[in-house]
Enzyme design. Sequence first.
Site, short mmCIF file in Angstrom:
data_model
loop_
_atom_site.label_atom_id
_atom_site.label_comp_id
_atom_site.label_asym_id
_atom_site.label_seq_id
_atom_site.Cartn_x
_atom_site.Cartn_y
_atom_site.Cartn_z
N ASP A 1 4.93 3.36 11.86
CA ASP A 1 5.01 2.36 10.79
C ASP A 1 6.38 1.69 10.76
O ASP A 1 7.34 2.16 11.40
CB ASP A 1 4.74 3.09 9.46
CG ASP A 1 4.06 2.22 8.42
OD1 ASP A 1 4.14 0.99 8.53
OD2 ASP A 1 3.47 2.78 7.48
N ASP B 1 -2.99 -3.66 5.07
CA ASP B 1 -3.14 -2.63 4.04
C ASP B 1 -4.25 -3.01 3.07
O ASP B 1 -4.62 -2.20 2.21
CB ASP B 1 -1.83 -2.46 3.26
CG ASP B 1 -0.91 -1.44 3.91
OD1 ASP B 1 -1.35 -0.79 4.88
OD2 ASP B 1 0.24 -1.30 3.45
C1 DGJ Z 1 2.20 1.27 5.02
C2 DGJ Z 1 0.96 1.40 5.84
O1 DGJ Z 1 0.41 0.17 6.12
C3 DGJ Z 1 -0.01 2.33 5.14
O2 DGJ Z 1 -1.20 2.40 5.86
C4 DGJ Z 1 0.62 3.66 4.99
O3 DGJ Z 1 0.81 4.25 6.23
C5 DGJ Z 1 1.94 3.53 4.25
N1 DGJ Z 1 2.81 2.56 4.84
C6 DGJ Z 1 2.64 4.85 4.18
O4 DGJ Z 1 3.87 4.75 3.59
#
Ligand code: DGJ
Length: 699
Positions: A449, A514
Site C-alpha cells: 500500500d 477503495d
Molecule cells: C488503503 C487501502 O486501499 C485499503 O484497502 C486498506 O488496505 C487500507 N489502506 C489499510 O490501511
Amino acid sequence: MTDIAPLILHGRHTSLILEPVVQGAPLWRYWGARLPDDITLPPLSAHRPTPSFSLDENIFLSVLPGFGVGWFHQSALLAHRDGRDFAQTITTTEIVEDRACNALSLTLRDTVTALALKLTLTLAPESDVLTIRTHLCNEGAVRLDLQWLAAATLPLPSTADTVHYFSGRHNNEFQPQRAQLGRATWRRENRRGLTSHDTFPGALIALHNTSQHTGLAYGAQLAWSGNNCQTIEWLDDGTFQWQLGEWLAPGEMLLAPGDEYQAPEVLATCSPYGFDGVARNFHTAIRSRLPWPEGGMRPRPVHINTWEGFYFDHDQTALMELAESAAALGIERFVLDDGWFYNRTDDSKALGDWWPDAVKYPEGLYPLAKHITDLGMEFGLWVEPEMVNPDSDLFRAHPDWALQIAGRPLLTARNQLVLNMALEEVQDYLFAAIDTLLRTLPISYLKWDHNRDLTCAGGAGGRASYHAQIRASYTLLERLRTAHPQVEIESCAGGGGRIDAGILQHTHRVWASDCIDAVSRVQIQNGFLNFFPPEIMGAHIGTAPAHSTGRTQAFDFRAAVALTGHLGVELDLRTLNVEETMRLKYWIAFYKQHRESLHQGAVWRGAAGDSLTWQAHGQAQEIASRWLLFITRAQPTELRHMPVVPLPFVDESARYHICQIEPQGAQGAVWHGSWLSHHGLPLPPMKAETVHIYEIQKI
Ligand code: DGJ
C-alpha cells in the site's frame, strides 16, 4: 522527385514511418492505420514549400524536437548548463533496424551541446503497441540541469478531435473526462509524487469519426509511478504533437559529466477498432509484460480481504473462524490487511514497525498463517513499506529517514510521513523487515500500500527526490522479488492511486478503488479497462450499505460487478444471512467455472440506450467461439421499451446460440451473427442495479 528510404515498422493493423535526415533526428512521417508492405514516399521537403515570413529552412516534427534552433513548439528536451547550452538540436543520428524485434534503435547526438540520446521504438505486431524508450547521457564536461525530457513525442493527425483522459479522487478513480483539441495546448501535470488518483498518466484520442468500436483511435500511457506530464499541442500544419514524460522538480535532475537519465517507457497504440480496439491492444501488451512467477499467470484465486470486515480490530480467533468460513465457500487466498503489526490499533501510529503485535498475536502470525494454509488457502499480508508514522519506534530511532526539507514542517497525511527510499539504510531496513516476514511465515502474497502523496520530498543535499523515490521503490520490489520469486504482489495506494504500467513491471494485481459500491464501480472499472486487462483488477464483493458511499445494493448485483475483475470478498462473513451465504458460494463457483474466459481473452465494452452498459469476455483474442456477456443497468431506464444491444464482436458469417445464464432466463435461442452485429440482441426488462449474464456460443 526521388523516393527516400523511410524507416518503417508494421504491426497487424498499424504502421509507423520515420524519415531519416542527413543532419538531424528522424522526422515523424506517419503513425496510423496499416499501410502496404511496399509503401514508398517522397521526402517531406519535396512537397512542403517554405511559407512566407518563415525560416528559410523548414523544420518538421521529429522524434526529438529541440529548443531554440528553429522548432517553435514544445521541445522534447529542456536543459542547460548553468544557463549555457540552453538550445539543443540533433546533429548526428545512427540508426539500427532490428527486424527480428520489429524495432528501431536511434542514437542521436547534439555535438554542439555534447548530449547523446538513445531512442528505441519497438512495435509489437501482436498488440500494435509501440514501446518507446528514451535515454539521455551528458557527454559534456559540465553538469547539465535537465528540466524536461519527453519520454515520447508522438504525432497525431489533423483529424484528431478530442482527448479523453481520466481524473478522480480517493474512492472515485478513472472518471472519464474529455477536451476538444484545438490551438490551445492541452496539458495535464501530476506533482503528487506517485501515480495519483486524479491524473492518470495516459489518454485516448478520438478522430472526428471515432466511436467505441469503429474508426481510428489512439492511446498512450506512461509506465511510471511518479510525477508526470502530458501535452498535446497544435502544430503549424494542423496536426498535433503529443508528449508524455516525467515531470521534474526544479534542480531535480542534475547530470554530472557521464551521468545518464532514463525516461519512463511509453506504451502507445492506435487501432482502427475505436477506443475498444485501443484497450484490447493495451491488454495484450500489459499481459505480455506482467512479471508472473514462473513466467505465466495461474488462475486468479478468489480473495478474502480483512479490511472492511475488521479494520484494525484483529481478533485471532475471529480471523481463524473467518478463514474456516472462507475456505468452506471456496475462497482461495486470505489477505490479512492493515492492523496486524506492533502497536497498530488505529491509523495514527506504528507504520514502520513491521513485526506482529504481541497483544493481538501473542505467538506471532504463524498460528493464523498456518491455520489458513492448512485450510488449503494462500496467505497474503498487507504492508505499507514506504511509510512511517511519527508515532512509531522506527521514527523515534531515525527521524532523519523521512523525506523532509530543512526549515519546513513535516506535513502528515493520514498521520503518516514518507520514508526516503533512496537512502541505503532505509532500503536495507525495509528489505530485512519484509524478508524476515517472508522467510518465517508461509506468505505467498503481499498487498503493498501507499496511502499518501509526497510533500517536502527533499532527499540528499536538500534536493528534490521524487524520481529517486520511485526508482528506489522499484529497486526494493525487485530485491524482494528476486529473494522470493514465488510471491505475488498487489499495488494499492488508498485504492487506485498507484495503477500504471510501471508498477505493473513489479506487481501482479492492483486494487482499483477503495470504493466497493457496485454502482460506482461500474464506471471506475470501465475507466480502468481502457488501459489494463481485467485479470489484474482487484474487484471485491463488499457490504451493503457500502462503506464508501452509504448506498445499499442487492447481493447479486455486487457480486456480478465484482466478477468482471479479479474476484475477492471484503466483508465479515459472519454478517451474511443464509441466503447471502448460499449466493456467495454460488458466485464463487461461477467465477471459478468461467475465470479462464473472463481473464485471458478479448474484452469488448459498450453502451446501449440509456444507462445500460455491456461487457463481453471472449475466450480467444480474435473472433472467439464463446463469449460471456454482462449487461449492466446501473440506473433506472428512461426508455419505455428496452433497447436492443448490437454485438460488434461476433462473427457476422456465423450463428450463435445465446442463453441467459444469470439470472436464469428462458431456454435460449439461435441468432445470426450478422443480425446480432448490425441490429442487436433484444433484452428483457431490467431493473436498476442489476446485471444479466449471457453465454454466447458459436455453432
Ligand atoms: C488503503 C487501502 O486501499 C485499503 O484497502 C486498506 O488496505 C487500507 N489502506 C489499510 O490501511
